[in-house]
Design an enzyme around this catalytic site. Structure first.
Site, PDB file in Angstrom:
ATOM      1  N   TYR A   1      -9.545   5.765   0.166  1.00  0.00           N
ATOM      2  CA  TYR A   1      -8.246   6.168  -0.401  1.00  0.00           C
ATOM      3  C   TYR A   1      -8.321   7.631  -0.868  1.00  0.00           C
ATOM      4  O   TYR A   1      -7.455   8.449  -0.537  1.00  0.00           O
ATOM      5  CB  TYR A   1      -7.914   5.231  -1.560  1.00  0.00           C
ATOM      6  CG  TYR A   1      -6.656   5.539  -2.336  1.00  0.00           C
ATOM      7  CD1 TYR A   1      -5.422   5.033  -1.933  1.00  0.00           C
ATOM      8  CD2 TYR A   1      -6.701   6.302  -3.505  1.00  0.00           C
ATOM      9  CE1 TYR A   1      -4.265   5.298  -2.659  1.00  0.00           C
ATOM     10  CE2 TYR A   1      -5.559   6.570  -4.240  1.00  0.00           C
ATOM     11  CZ  TYR A   1      -4.342   6.062  -3.821  1.00  0.00           C
ATOM     12  OH  TYR A   1      -3.205   6.319  -4.552  1.00  0.00           O
TER      13      TYR A   1
HETATM   14  N1  NAP Z   1       0.426   3.564  -9.152  1.00  0.00           N
HETATM   15  C1  NAP Z   1      -0.508   4.476  -9.356  1.00  0.00           C
HETATM   16  O1  NAP Z   1      -1.266   4.413 -10.338  1.00  0.00           O
HETATM   17  C2  NAP Z   1      -0.649   5.645  -8.398  1.00  0.00           C
HETATM   18  C3  NAP Z   1      -1.522   6.685  -8.765  1.00  0.00           C
HETATM   19  C4  NAP Z   1      -1.666   7.776  -7.914  1.00  0.00           C
HETATM   20  C5  NAP Z   1      -0.945   7.831  -6.739  1.00  0.00           C
HETATM   21  N2  NAP Z   1      -0.114   6.796  -6.401  1.00  0.00           N
HETATM   22  C6  NAP Z   1       0.619   6.919  -5.148  1.00  0.00           C
HETATM   23  O2  NAP Z   1       2.001   6.748  -5.392  1.00  0.00           O
HETATM   24  C7  NAP Z   1       2.650   6.306  -4.205  1.00  0.00           C
HETATM   25  C8  NAP Z   1       3.556   5.133  -4.510  1.00  0.00           C
HETATM   26  O3  NAP Z   1       2.738   4.049  -4.940  1.00  0.00           O
HETATM   27  P1  NAP Z   1       3.222   2.993  -6.037  1.00  0.00           P
HETATM   28  O4  NAP Z   1       2.322   3.147  -7.188  1.00  0.00           O
HETATM   29  O5  NAP Z   1       4.678   3.080  -6.205  1.00  0.00           O
HETATM   30  O6  NAP Z   1       2.774   1.656  -5.282  1.00  0.00           O
HETATM   31  P2  NAP Z   1       3.581   0.365  -4.804  1.00  0.00           P
HETATM   32  O7  NAP Z   1       4.465  -0.116  -5.878  1.00  0.00           O
HETATM   33  O8  NAP Z   1       2.571  -0.537  -4.222  1.00  0.00           O
HETATM   34  O9  NAP Z   1       4.523   0.947  -3.648  1.00  0.00           O
HETATM   35  C9  NAP Z   1       4.003   1.333  -2.411  1.00  0.00           C
HETATM   36  C10 NAP Z   1       5.149   1.533  -1.457  1.00  0.00           C
HETATM   37  O10 NAP Z   1       4.612   1.911  -0.173  1.00  0.00           O
HETATM   38  C11 NAP Z   1       5.140   1.038   0.808  1.00  0.00           C
HETATM   39  N3  NAP Z   1       4.175   0.844   1.899  1.00  0.00           N
HETATM   40  C12 NAP Z   1       2.908   0.368   1.817  1.00  0.00           C
HETATM   41  N4  NAP Z   1       2.372   0.284   3.045  1.00  0.00           N
HETATM   42  C13 NAP Z   1       3.334   0.700   3.916  1.00  0.00           C
HETATM   43  C14 NAP Z   1       3.392   0.817   5.322  1.00  0.00           C
HETATM   44  N5  NAP Z   1       2.343   0.469   6.122  1.00  0.00           N
HETATM   45  N6  NAP Z   1       4.513   1.263   5.896  1.00  0.00           N
HETATM   46  C15 NAP Z   1       5.593   1.588   5.120  1.00  0.00           C
HETATM   47  N7  NAP Z   1       5.604   1.507   3.781  1.00  0.00           N
HETATM   48  C16 NAP Z   1       4.468   1.056   3.186  1.00  0.00           C
HETATM   49  C17 NAP Z   1       5.428  -0.258   0.071  1.00  0.00           C
HETATM   50  O11 NAP Z   1       6.445  -1.011   0.702  1.00  0.00           O
HETATM   51  P3  NAP Z   1       6.212  -2.267   1.682  1.00  0.00           P
HETATM   52  O12 NAP Z   1       5.054  -3.034   1.164  1.00  0.00           O
HETATM   53  O13 NAP Z   1       7.529  -2.968   1.593  1.00  0.00           O
HETATM   54  O14 NAP Z   1       5.978  -1.651   3.027  1.00  0.00           O
HETATM   55  C18 NAP Z   1       5.960   0.268  -1.253  1.00  0.00           C
HETATM   56  O15 NAP Z   1       7.317   0.586  -1.144  1.00  0.00           O
HETATM   57  C19 NAP Z   1       1.518   6.009  -3.214  1.00  0.00           C
HETATM   58  O16 NAP Z   1       1.373   7.101  -2.323  1.00  0.00           O
HETATM   59  C20 NAP Z   1       0.305   5.882  -4.097  1.00  0.00           C
HETATM   60  O17 NAP Z   1      -0.892   6.162  -3.390  1.00  0.00           O
HETATM   61  C21 NAP Z   1       0.053   5.715  -7.206  1.00  0.00           C
END
Ligand code: NAP
Length: 255
Positions: A160
């Site tokens: 990741y």
């Molecule tokens: N939460 C944290 O602590 C954190 C920290 C640093 C960075 N981030 C980053 O923030 C971003 C958003 O994450 P989040 O925290 O909001 O996580 P989340 O709630 O798990 O949301 C992830 C989103 O990505 C979509 N997704 C996953 N795999 C996919 C695929 N193969 N094709 C299309 N869509 C896909 C999911 O939708 P579906 O499952 O419906 O496809 C969901 O809408 C990500 O880039 C993550 O790496 C998060």
């Protein structure tokens, strides 16, 4: 949340990973700031729920089911944006998956491939399709969601972290390559944010949320809308001189 200022008035914005978490919060915020949004992810039901709620509040929103692991799917999604709106002004490339936590020795080949396809290659494909549509109308702005986990060694989430660091490089390269065409490209590196992704990590590694909170200067996770606010500004014309930046949104955890 009544302090909206029309930051994105008149803009068409595509958001990937919009079915929940940061992407869902972004869809709601960008709409309140005046944008017409197109939400993309794999989960059709979740996308439909969010779009229905945004429309009920008077916003303009559409949903496209799309898998970031599938290049044809991504290009088709951008084509659908063109059919819907005839243009694209902003793109928030935000969808991603977290890996099974563990050291690089035990990270499986399938997991490495999946992290590459979804968290890196998918954004490359999306960016080039988005830029092709943006330049037909004189430019636009792209924001890619990276992670605090890209900024230094990431022994617990090594695949990741590597894909997110590669995304930072791609963000900077695109920013330099496309600047003369009026396309700005920036990244954000959220710290721990209260979404399903962090819950998934907590389930695999009980105590990780408490650890992140304890080691953050502000002592807590970000709420998804706090991350979306930064993306909204970067996508707006008010950030006209910001290009190739990788902006921390982590309460100081990476400082
Ligand atoms: N939460 C944290 O602590 C954190 C920290 C640093 C960075 N981030 C980053 O923030 C971003 C958003 O994450 P989040 O925290 O909001 O996580 P989340 O709630 O798990 O949301 C992830 C989103 O990505 C979509 N997704 C996953 N795999 C996919 C695929 N193969 N094709 C299309 N869509 C896909 C999911 O939708 P579906 O499952 O419906 O496809 C969901 O809408 C990500 O880039 C993550 O790496 C998060």
């Amino acid at each position: 949340m009544n302090n909206n200022t029309g930051l994105l008035t008149g803009k068409v914005v595509l958001i990937t990973g919009a079915s929940r978490g940061i992407g869902e919060a972004a869809a709601r915020l960008f709409t309140r700031e005046g944008a017409a949004v197109v939400l993309a992810a794999r989960g059709t039901d979740a996308l439909t729920r969010v779009v229905t709620e945004i429309r009920a509040d008077g916003g303009t929103a559409d949903a496209i089911t799309m898998d970031l692991a599938d290049r044809a799917d991504i290009r088709s999604a951008v084509d659908q944006v063109e059919k819907l709106h005839g243009r694209l002004d902003g793109a928030f490339n935000n969808g991603a998956i977290v890996q099974q936590p563990g050291p690089l020795d035990t990270t499986s080949d399938d997991e490495i491939d999946e992290q590459f396809a979804v968290n890196f290659r998918g954004h490359w494909t999306a960016m080039t399709a988005e830029a092709a549509l943006m330049r037909r109308n004189g430019g636009g702005a792209i924001v890619n969601t990276s992670s605090i986990g890209s900024r230094r060694a990431n022994p617990v989430l090594p695949a990741y972290g590597a894909m997110k660091r590669a995304l930072n490089s791609l963000t900077e390269s695109a920013a330099v390559t496309w600047a003369k065409e009026g396309i700005r490209v920036n990244g954000i590196t959220p710290g721990g944010t209260a979404t399903a992704m962090i819950d998934q990590w907590e389930a695999a590694t009980p105590g990780v949320i408490a650890h992140l909170n304890a080691t953050s200067p502000v002592g807590r996770m970000a709420e998804p809308h706090e991350v979306a606010e930064v993306a909204a500004w970067l996508l707006s014309d008010r950030a006209s001189m910001v290009n190739g930046a990788i902006v921390p949104v982590d309460g100081g955890a990476g400082a």
